[in-house]
Structure formats: C-alpha cells, structure tokens
Write a protein that holds these residues in place. Structure first.
Motif, PDB file in Angstrom:
ATOM      1  N   THR A  56      30.936  -9.408 -14.609  1.00 15.60           N
ATOM      2  CA  THR A  56      32.316  -9.494 -14.126  1.00 15.60           C
ATOM      3  C   THR A  56      32.645  -8.312 -13.211  1.00 15.60           C
ATOM      4  OG1 THR A  56      32.753 -10.512 -16.246  1.00 15.60           O
ATOM      5  CG2 THR A  56      34.655  -9.964 -14.919  1.00 15.60           C
ATOM      6  N   TRP A  57      31.994  -7.178 -13.461  1.00 14.17           N
ATOM      7  CA  TRP A  57      32.213  -5.995 -12.631  1.00 14.17           C
ATOM      8  C   TRP A  57      30.862  -5.440 -12.209  1.00 14.17           C
ATOM      9  CZ3 TRP A  57      37.278  -5.349 -11.781  1.00 14.17           C
ATOM     10  CH2 TRP A  57      38.137  -5.905 -12.718  1.00 14.17           C
ATOM     11  N   LEU A  95      37.993 -15.269  -9.685  1.00  8.81           N
ATOM     12  CA  LEU A  95      38.814 -14.070  -9.659  1.00  8.81           C
ATOM     13  C   LEU A  95      38.355 -13.221  -8.480  1.00  8.81           C
ATOM     14  CD1 LEU A  95      38.727 -13.280 -13.431  1.00  8.81           C
ATOM     15  CD2 LEU A  95      40.677 -14.127 -12.159  1.00  8.81           C
ATOM     16  N   GLU A  98      42.874  -2.106  -7.919  1.00  7.51           N
ATOM     17  CA  GLU A  98      42.839  -2.313  -9.372  1.00  7.51           C
ATOM     18  C   GLU A  98      43.066  -3.791  -9.703  1.00  7.51           C
ATOM     19  OE1 GLU A  98      43.045  -0.637 -13.300  1.00  7.51           O
ATOM     20  OE2 GLU A  98      43.014   0.583 -11.500  1.00  7.51           O
ATOM     21  N   LYS A 139      42.218  -7.981 -10.721  1.00  7.77           N
ATOM     22  CA  LYS A 139      41.715  -9.156 -10.001  1.00  7.77           C
ATOM     23  C   LYS A 139      42.787 -10.230 -10.048  1.00  7.77           C
ATOM     24  CE  LYS A 139      36.813  -9.162 -11.158  1.00  7.77           C
ATOM     25  NZ  LYS A 139      35.857  -9.980 -11.916  1.00  7.77           N
ATOM     26  N   PRO A 156      43.250 -14.609  -9.656  1.00  7.01           N
ATOM     27  CA  PRO A 156      42.593 -15.895  -9.417  1.00  7.01           C
ATOM     28  C   PRO A 156      43.002 -16.461  -8.054  1.00  7.01           C
ATOM     29  CG  PRO A 156      44.280 -16.113 -11.094  1.00  7.01           C
ATOM     30  CD  PRO A 156      44.214 -14.668 -10.751  1.00  7.01           C
ATOM     31  N   GLU A 199      46.198 -18.328  -7.720  1.00  8.72           N
ATOM     32  CA  GLU A 199      47.421 -17.535  -7.672  1.00  8.72           C
ATOM     33  C   GLU A 199      47.614 -16.908  -6.298  1.00  8.72           C
ATOM     34  OE1 GLU A 199      47.747 -14.724 -10.863  1.00  8.72           O
ATOM     35  OE2 GLU A 199      49.529 -13.835  -9.980  1.00  8.72           O
ATOM     36  N   ILE A 230      50.875 -17.447  -4.090  1.00 11.07           N
ATOM     37  CA  ILE A 230      51.713 -16.347  -3.595  1.00 11.07           C
ATOM     38  C   ILE A 230      51.904 -16.484  -2.085  1.00 11.07           C
ATOM     39  CG2 ILE A 230      51.784 -13.842  -3.224  1.00 11.07           C
ATOM     40  CD1 ILE A 230      50.365 -13.525  -5.925  1.00 11.07           C
ATOM     41  N   LYS A 288      47.595  -1.201 -16.471  1.00  5.19           N
ATOM     42  CA  LYS A 288      47.735   0.048 -15.731  1.00  5.19           C
ATOM     43  C   LYS A 288      48.702  -0.088 -14.560  1.00  5.19           C
ATOM     44  CE  LYS A 288      43.471   2.461 -16.014  1.00  5.19           C
ATOM     45  NZ  LYS A 288      42.223   2.618 -15.279  1.00  5.19           N
ATOM     46  N   ASP A 289      48.591  -1.202 -13.824  1.00  4.87           N
ATOM     47  CA  ASP A 289      49.417  -1.323 -12.622  1.00  4.87           C
ATOM     48  C   ASP A 289      50.725  -2.075 -12.912  1.00  4.87           C
ATOM     49  OD1 ASP A 289      48.344  -3.791 -12.965  1.00  4.87           O
ATOM     50  OD2 ASP A 289      47.955  -4.168 -10.846  1.00  4.87           O
ATOM     51  N   ARG A 300      53.544 -11.341  -9.750  1.00  3.79           N
ATOM     52  CA  ARG A 300      52.438 -12.163 -10.223  1.00  3.79           C
ATOM     53  C   ARG A 300      52.993 -13.536 -10.568  1.00  3.79           C
ATOM     54  NH1 ARG A 300      47.471 -10.333 -12.505  1.00  3.79           N
ATOM     55  NH2 ARG A 300      47.216 -12.571 -12.589  1.00  3.79           N
ATOM     56  N   SER A 342      50.883 -15.822 -12.281  1.00  4.60           N
ATOM     57  CA  SER A 342      50.226 -16.304 -13.494  1.00  4.60           C
ATOM     58  C   SER A 342      49.929 -15.095 -14.359  1.00  4.60           C
ATOM     59  CB  SER A 342      48.937 -17.045 -13.150  1.00  4.60           C
ATOM     60  OG  SER A 342      47.912 -16.123 -12.868  1.00  4.60           O
ATOM     61  N   VAL A 387      46.852 -14.570 -15.693  1.00  7.44           N
ATOM     62  CA  VAL A 387      45.397 -14.472 -15.800  1.00  7.44           C
ATOM     63  C   VAL A 387      45.005 -13.006 -15.662  1.00  7.44           C
ATOM     64  CG1 VAL A 387      43.221 -15.161 -14.759  1.00  7.44           C
ATOM     65  CG2 VAL A 387      45.101 -16.766 -14.836  1.00  7.44           C
ATOM     66  N   ASP A 388      44.290 -12.484 -16.640  1.00 11.96           N
ATOM     67  CA  ASP A 388      43.925 -11.072 -16.584  1.00 11.96           C
ATOM     68  C   ASP A 388      42.630 -10.888 -15.803  1.00 11.96           C
ATOM     69  OD1 ASP A 388      41.849 -11.716 -18.239  1.00 11.96           O
ATOM     70  OD2 ASP A 388      42.543 -10.578 -19.964  1.00 11.96           O
ATOM     71  N   GLU A 389      42.157  -9.650 -15.755  1.00 11.52           N
ATOM     72  CA  GLU A 389      40.997  -9.359 -14.902  1.00 11.52           C
ATOM     73  C   GLU A 389      39.712  -9.990 -15.418  1.00 11.52           C
ATOM     74  OE1 GLU A 389      41.179  -5.048 -15.213  1.00 11.52           O
ATOM     75  OE2 GLU A 389      39.584  -5.191 -16.691  1.00 11.52           O
ATOM     76  N   TRP A 390      39.726 -10.522 -16.646  1.00  6.45           N
ATOM     77  CA  TRP A 390      38.538 -11.203 -17.171  1.00  6.45           C
ATOM     78  C   TRP A 390      38.650 -12.704 -16.981  1.00  6.45           C
ATOM     79  CZ3 TRP A 390      34.847  -7.898 -18.205  1.00  6.45           C
ATOM     80  CH2 TRP A 390      35.187  -6.595 -18.585  1.00  6.45           C
ATOM     81  N   GLY A 391      39.798 -13.177 -16.548  1.00  4.56           N
ATOM     82  CA  GLY A 391      39.990 -14.611 -16.377  1.00  4.56           C
ATOM     83  C   GLY A 391      40.720 -15.246 -17.542  1.00  4.56           C
ATOM     84  N   ARG A 450      39.528 -19.128 -18.937  1.00  6.30           N
ATOM     85  CA  ARG A 450      40.961 -19.025 -19.212  1.00  6.30           C
ATOM     86  C   ARG A 450      41.260 -18.878 -20.695  1.00  6.30           C
ATOM     87  NH1 ARG A 450      40.489 -17.925 -15.075  1.00  6.30           N
ATOM     88  NH2 ARG A 450      41.221 -18.791 -13.112  1.00  6.30           N
ATOM     89  N   ASN A 503      30.054  -5.778 -19.142  1.00  7.32           N
ATOM     90  CA  ASN A 503      31.307  -6.413 -19.544  1.00  7.32           C
ATOM     91  C   ASN A 503      31.728  -5.933 -20.921  1.00  7.32           C
ATOM     92  OD1 ASN A 503      31.295  -7.855 -17.219  1.00  7.32           O
ATOM     93  ND2 ASN A 503      30.741  -9.805 -18.146  1.00  7.32           N
ATOM     94  N   ARG A 549      32.988  -2.227 -20.905  1.00  5.21           N
ATOM     95  CA  ARG A 549      34.315  -2.044 -20.329  1.00  5.21           C
ATOM     96  C   ARG A 549      35.392  -2.573 -21.280  1.00  5.21           C
ATOM     97  NH1 ARG A 549      35.875  -2.001 -14.381  1.00  5.21           N
ATOM     98  NH2 ARG A 549      38.056  -2.582 -14.340  1.00  5.21           N
TER      99      ARG A 549
END
Lengths: 347, 316
Positions: free
Chosen positions: A129-130, A203, A233, A235, A237, A240, A244, B49-50, B57, B59, B61-65, B151, B161, B164
């Motif tokens: 993923t990263w 993503l 910072e 990600k 999808p 989205e 937007i 963090k942000d 935003r 949706s 959906v987080d950084e992992w999907g 999801r 993964n 982190r």
C-alpha cells in the motif's frame, strides 16, 4: 558561500518555477537556465541559454560558468506530450550528458538534484500500500516512460557511487495537481467525463505543484543527499477525486481496457496513457517519512491538493483564462539585466 | 463527519464492559452486544493528522481503502449471520487491548473462511475499534471484489503495511499465518494447523513492538468443508485453489455461498510479547521461527482443548 545554480528545462513548467523560487534567495548568486525554447514565466535575474534537448554543450557551459549546483527538472514524465523517441532523447540521453558534464575532471559542481517520479514504482496488484524508497517495484516496467525513468535513475545511482563527494539528491514526486499544471489526470478531471476502470476504485496520492517547487528548493538549499519520495499526506479514492471535481466517471471495461478506450482517446474525449491505465486499477502510495526527517513537509495533503486544483478549475470554468500569459522578449530581458542604464540592486 | 463524535458520546454512557460480563449470563452476552452494536452504527476512528486542514472530503475512505460507512453497512448485513447463523461466542475478549496496536493471529478454515469476517465483526461491535484484515493479494486483482474487500477493511498482507498499521497508527490487524494453505485443506485434515509461513508475523510484531494475540476459532471448518480440490482448474484460473465443498454437493449452486450453521466459538489466548528492541531491520531468524512455532503449538493445543469441550458441531 554564494551558490551558482544551473537549472535544466528553464522553458518547461518546473524549470521556470524553480528559477523563480531561487531568485528570491540572496544566497544564490547566479541562476542559469538552459532550455530549448524561451522561458514561459517572468524572471528577474535568471539568465537563459538556448541548448538542444540532449545538452551536448552542457560541459562547456559548466566550465565557463563554474556552477556548483545543477537542478535537473527537465525529465518527461507525461508520455502524451512527446513521442517515445523524443522522450528517450530528453530523459536518457539528456541525463547522461548532464551527468557527464557534472562529473568531468575538475568539475566545479558539488550538488546534482534530479526530479524523478513515483512512476518508477509502477502500479500492480502485488504492490504494498505504501512504497518506501528502498522497496523495489513488484511488476515489470512495461510503459515507455517508466522504463526511461528507471534508466535515468540507474545513471544517477551510478553517478552518486562514482562521485562520493558529490551531493546527489533524487526526488520522486507523486502525481502532481495544482493551479497551473496540465497533466493527463488534470485534463481528464477538467472534462465532463473522465476515465475509470469498472470494478476498480484505486487510492491515489497527489502532490501540489507549489510543494514540488518547495521540496526542490529545500534539498537544493540544504544540500540534502539521497533518494526521497515526495507526496501529500493521505490518499483519496478515484471516485471521490472525480466527485470533488464534478466530473462523471466513464466506466471502461476491466478486460481489454485499451481497446475500449482507443476510440475515445482518438476522439479526444479522454486521455489514457498506459501508465495511467494501470494507476486507475491499483493506485499507488508512497511513504514520505524519510523526506519529513530532513525537515520538509508538504503544505498540502492529498485532499488539500485536490481541493486547490478544483478551486482553480472552477475559476477556469468561469473565466476562461485566469492568468495573463507571458512572452519572453530577448532584447528587453537583455536591457534589464546587462544595460549600464538599468540600475540593479545588489549588483 | 458528524457521526463519529456522536458514537463517542454514546460509548461513554455504556457500562464498564468488564462488569457487564459479570452481570449477564454468557448465553445472552452475544445477543446484547449485537443489539448494542446495531444502535451504535459507527466505530470510533482514530484522529487523522490532516483533520485540521479545511479540506472537503466527500467520502470516509481512509488511506488503506477502508470506509467506516461501508463497514457499518457490512456489519448490519453480517450481524444476523453472526448472531443467528453462526451464533458466535467469544471467550477472553478482555485480553485484546482497548488502545494501541496488536497483531491478532488466528487459524483459518472453511473454503470461504467465515472466521475472518467473524473476528472483524466481533471485535468491532464488542470493543468498538476498527480491525484490518490482511490477506493475499489475489483479491485486489479481481474487479469489484477487490474494491469491496478494501472498503470493508481488507488490505494486502505486506510487512510494510503491517508495520505502518501497527506501529505508526496503533491499530488492530488480523492475519492468518497459514495463508491459503488453511482454507484449502480438506475436511480430513480439519483442525490441524498448517505451517505458519516463514514466521513473518512474529518479525512484524517484534519490529512494531506490539503483542501477538492468538485467537483459536472452532466451527469454521464445519461451515464449509472442502471435500476435494481441483488443482488443474485452479492453475488454469490462476487462483490458489478451487475447492469442491460439501455445501455445493448438498445445496447445489447455492452452496457456493451458503454455509452450514455450525456454531463458531472464538477463544482469545494470552498475548505474547517479545523482549526484543523494536524498530530493528532484522531479527534472529532462529528466534523468530522458535516464537512462531511456539504460538502455533499453543494455538493447536487450544483448538484440541476446545474440541474436547465441544459436544455438538451445531450447538456447541
């Protein structure tokens, strides 16, 4: 110590902006830009030299100007703009000549900054993923631009190994969005329909154009050595991002995607270079902890980058051309820089 | 996202879970938990963090999907299956920490293993913390399936993964060290743990400095038993295994998704911590293999223990 900086691709998007950013730095004594065309942004004191895209005269320029820093911004990462042959000339041959000029005996160069792209990691189902800087890509590089960037990075790594006293900085930037830059992704997002592969909602990670210049400036100013990923910072999808931007997703078949997309690309309805197609399936993320350890952090997160892009998009939709375009007038620039009649502060 | 603080407010009203376990008879615990979960639809998510930057935003959906919204729909769909079909029953849930990262390790069984959604659902409704499920990359390649899988909290089992997720973000992740060897084994081999890969999960937990919490699951084997496999078809399709299950033989095509209603019992074993400094690039391979083998043996022993206690496959 006063710095003397050479920037490649002064006529390109990044070269011009990097030169503008360095002009305000009092530590930088001289800025020299090489490019095939005249600069497309207004510059105060940066000098412009015309050179062919493979920089065959670069070693002469380096000897004559005694530059100590080379910022190599002119790498093509967008395969829709140029032909494959041209891209090879610019990326591979250009970098080779540039590194040869920087590494010639008695070279005054102490730092080389190269602007690469996270395209070198590719995009595949087996990806983490990263990606960290040392993670190798999991799929074979099939697209032309990826292969040429991998070749370029190979040259840069060899160069860093052969010249241990030289500070070599290699920055891999994620997909860029912003107020001014035009990429296949941004032009897709500006249209009412943009491509998407049915069944996939990847993503994506973006970096804002101002942060790209900021990061190039940061590593140049602080002589940061090494390979770094640079991205906003978080990600988002793709669904989205398109929502937007207020465009509709055109769901292309997950099998034979290229065949399905070919007529649409031909008609100019969408842009779908091969590297974007795989990105729209599996996305990509890079770990940016290493660059933040050097004291740099992007001002925009990925969501913030998309936000800044959509703001400029809305403005462009209302007012067709928001910013006046700039034309480089050689004689006027010569007058302001070199005529005894013009007073120059600090000179 | 307005739903999250709302959920936090509600969770503060609920009684202390440890006391709660004392007062209520064990048989009714699960049912009450499920009801509680249905009321509080969303799991409290960690602070981003942000979050301070004013970005719109659309949706969650987080950084992992993973999308908490999709997850809450999945929980609503799975809740009756969890409660009435499998009648899942937990033991030792208090051993899973309420905060901080931990690597959950479980046995994996059944042609389409029901243990993964059960563990994720169970911990999310009981503890109110998100759980990420780590699995083979194969899911990602399949259109629609891969997206849905991401999801609802699935992500590829890659060491980076896990690191982190556990170390930097302090989340819970569940892995099945047997990999596809677990679900693909035939009914004749039921409850016999396969090899635990190369012990990668121990190395990850060591590097992240988090405990490994083994979970023994009984009942998944009987929910969709594999009678035999079709290796040639699997090779042709490019998938790890193609099982022929008892469900297909009994229910016909319906059996591809219909489980037998075996009772699922889950026992959380004592957390295993490692007295090694976290954050190292490499750990002694012999130590890693030794720890992985000891966790495997402990899990195997617990499985046999639970089977000794089990009177009936369907009623526990």
């Amino acid at each position: 110590m006063a710095r003397r900086v050479l920037i490649t691709g002064l006529d390109s998007f990044w070269g011009g902006r990097m030169a503008q950013a360095l002009e305000s730095d009092p530590e930088v004594e001289m800025i020299l830009g090489v490019g095939t065309h005249e600069p497309s942004v207004a510059l105060e004191r940066a000098e412009f030299v015309r050179a062919d895209e493979t920089y065959s005269i670069l070693s002469r320029i380096v000897r004559a100007t005694q530059v100590d820093t080379i910022v190599h911004t002119f790498l093509v990462v967008d395969s829709t703009r140029v032909s494959g042959r041209e891209m090879h000339e610019i990326n591979v041959i250009g970098t080779m000549n540039l590194l040869a000029a920087a590494g010639q005996p008695g070279s005054p160069v102490r730092q080389v900054v190269v602007k690469s792209s996270t395209l070198v990691y590719g995009s595949a189902s087996t990806d983490p993923t990263w990606f960290r800087e040392e993670t190798s890509r999991t799929s074979a590089a099939r697209t032309r631009v990826e292969r040429s960037l991998i070749e370029v990075e190979g040259f840069v790594r060899d160069f860093a190994q052969d010249n241990p006293s030289m500070v070599v900085s290699l920055l891999r930037f994620a997909n860029v969005l912003g107020t001014n830059i035009v990429t296949p992704i941004s032009s897709n997002l500006s249209r009412p329909w943009c491509p998407s592969v049915a069944g996939y909602d990847p993503l994506l990670q973006f970096v804002e154009e101002g942060d790209v210049v900021g990061c190039l400036e940061h590593v140049t100013r602080n002589r940061v050595r090494g390979i770094y990923n640079v991205a906003g910072e978080g990600k988002l999808p793709w669904s989205e991002v398109t929502a937007i931007c207020g465009t509709h997703r055109l769901h292309l078949s997950p099998v034979a995607t290229r065949v399905a997309a070919a007529p649409l690309v031909r008609l100019g309805l969408i842009e779908l270079p091969p590297e974007l197609e795989s990105l729209l399936r599996f996305g990509r993320g890079v770990d940016t902890s290493r660059i933040s350890e050097t004291g740099f952090s992007c001002l925009h997160s990925t969501a913030g980058t998309v936000d800044s892009f959509v703001r400029s998009l809305r403005l462009r939709r209302s007012v067709h051309k928001a910013q006046p375009s700039y034309t480089y007038e050689s004689d006027i620039e010569q007058f302001f820089r070199h005529s005894p009649a013009a007073t120059r502060p600090g000179a | 996202m307005p739903a999250v603080p709302e959920r936090r407010a509600r969770s503060s009203e609920t009684p202390d879970p440890t006391r709660y376990h004392d007062r209520v008879p064990a048989s009714r615990q699960v049912a009450q938990h499920v009801e509680r979960a249905a009321r509080a639809a969303l799991v409290a998510l960690p602070h981003l963090k942000d979050a301070a930057t004013p970005t719109a935003r659309l949706s969650d959906v987080d950084e992992w999907g993973r999308s908490e919204h999709m997850r809450s729909i999945a929980r609503r769909v799975f809740a009756p299956v969890y409660k009435h079909w499998f009648r899942a029953e937990w033991e030792g849930l208090e051993k899973i920490p309420k905060t901080g990262g931990a690597l959950l390790v479980a046995n994996h069984a059944g042609a389409l293993p029901p243990d993964a959604p059960t563990i994720m659902h169970g911990i999310e409704v009981e503890l109110g913390r998100p759980v990420y499920g780590m699995a083979d990359y194969i899911f990602r390649r399949v259109p629609w399936v891969g997206t849905m899988w991401a999801r609802v909290g699935g992500l590829p089992a890659h060491p980076d993964n896990a690191l982190r997720l556990l170390k930097d973000q302090g989340q819970l992740a569940v892995v099945f060290p047997e990999g596809t060897k677990g679900p693909s084994k035939t009914y004749a081999d039921r409850y016999r743990l396969r090899r635990f890969g190369r012990g990668g999960f121990v190395e990850i937990a060591m590097r992240a400095g988090v405990p490994v919490i083994p979970i023994a699951v009984v009942g998944a084997e009987e929910s969709m038993p594999v009678i035999f496999r079709l290796p040639t078809l699997a090779r042709a399709l490019g998938v790890p295994y193609v099982p022929v299950t008892a469900n297909v033989l009994v229910f016909g095509p319906l059996g591809l998704l219909l489980y037998f209603p075996s009772k699922l019992k889950l026992r959380v074993l004592d957390p295993v911590t490692f007295d090694v400094p976290p954050g190292q690039e490499r750990y002694s391979k012999s130590r890693v293999m030794e720890e992985a083998e000891s966790i495997r043996l402990h899990l195997q022993e617990s499985l046999y223990e639970m089977l000794r206690e089990r009177r009936n496959v369907f009623f526990g």
